[in-house]
Design an enzyme around this catalytic site. Sequence first.
Site, PDB file in Angstrom:
ATOM      1  N   VAL A   1       0.721  -1.166   0.063  1.00  0.00           N
ATOM      2  CA  VAL A   1      -0.035   0.209   0.077  1.00  0.00           C
ATOM      3  C   VAL A   1       0.782   1.282   0.123  1.00  0.00           C
ATOM      4  CG1 VAL A   1      -1.963   1.151   1.240  1.00  0.00           C
ATOM      5  CG2 VAL A   1      -1.774  -1.243   1.364  1.00  0.00           C
ATOM      6  N   SER A   2       0.754   2.066  -0.986  1.00  0.00           N
ATOM      7  CA  SER A   2       1.483   3.223  -0.756  1.00  0.00           C
ATOM      8  C   SER A   2       2.960   3.109  -0.856  1.00  0.00           C
ATOM      9  CB  SER A   2       0.839   4.292   0.093  1.00  0.00           C
ATOM     10  OG  SER A   2       1.499   5.456  -0.168  1.00  0.00           O
ATOM     11  N   TRP A   3       3.601   3.732   0.047  1.00  0.00           N
ATOM     12  CA  TRP A   3       5.148   3.508   0.433  1.00  0.00           C
ATOM     13  C   TRP A   3       5.299   1.919   0.428  1.00  0.00           C
ATOM     14  CZ3 TRP A   3       7.831   0.709   4.103  1.00  0.00           C
ATOM     15  CH2 TRP A   3       9.044   1.200   4.334  1.00  0.00           C
TER      16      TRP A   3
ATOM     17  N   THR B   1      -0.081   3.102  -5.263  1.00  0.00           N
ATOM     18  CA  THR B   1       1.316   3.551  -5.453  1.00  0.00           C
ATOM     19  C   THR B   1       1.932   3.826  -6.602  1.00  0.00           C
ATOM     20  OG1 THR B   1       3.306   2.491  -4.575  1.00  0.00           O
ATOM     21  CG2 THR B   1       1.909   0.953  -5.741  1.00  0.00           C
TER      22      THR B   1
END
Length: 279
Positions: free
Chosen positions: A110-112, A136
């Site tokens: 997720v994301s980072w 992401t």
Amino acid sequence: MRETSISSESISPVQIQTVDLDGQALRVAVWHRSDASPPLLIFNGIGANLELVKPFVSALEDVSVIIFDIPGVGGSPAPVMPYRFSTLSVLADRLLSHLGYDCPVDVLGVSWGGALAQQFARLYPGRCRRLILAATSPGVIMVPAKLSVLSKLIGARRYSDPAYLQQVGAEIYGGAYRRDPTLLKEHSRHIQAPRGRGYLYQLLAAWGWSSLPWLGALRQRTLVMHGNDDPIVPLTNAKILAACIRDATLYVIDDGHLFLITRAKQVAPVVRKFLREVA
């Protein structure tokens, strides 16, 4: 690897443990569910403790899940020295072996954590069966957020100051948080502020990192998921990932950066179907 005792905060349905891997303590949560498919290893977003993804994990129903607090986040103390995504990938592989998972796993970032998931899939192609990339990008070579949004992400104030989160949350997360401010209050209830150097180390891990040179070499079946109102990571980045990864499918949802939480009951069946599809 040094074997140590494991402390447990809860036994069922989730077991939360503290595992020591040669001096690095990791707070780990494991949901033991169906054995019909590999467990799902989740890499969380920057500054995010494992409790924040519980709505999504609950909606996955019979999918076994493993998630750990990144060093310096939640219940995992920060290491002395900074790390890179490759360092964390090695740590994740060792953790899986420590927990007794010698077979391939599925991976969601997720994301980072999506950058970490890409790195893990590259370094351990035999360990990572399927890959899910949510909200992401391919790293520093990406379509960036607006400066007004980026400036609010440099520090970890949104994790430590609930009033500040209420003030900026809709602008940085978009989607459902724009329409329903009460969601931010619920979100803040589960936040544990990053520890000391933890948030800085996560920023440094992403500094200069990009997957664009080798995305085409990934062989895992990949599901790229993204919200159409994501102020932090514009949707174009998901389209780039889906175009560069050889066997990728793009799924766009009408929501913002944290759609795995706000739309958990809608996106969890999509993930579950992807993981259970016959190759």
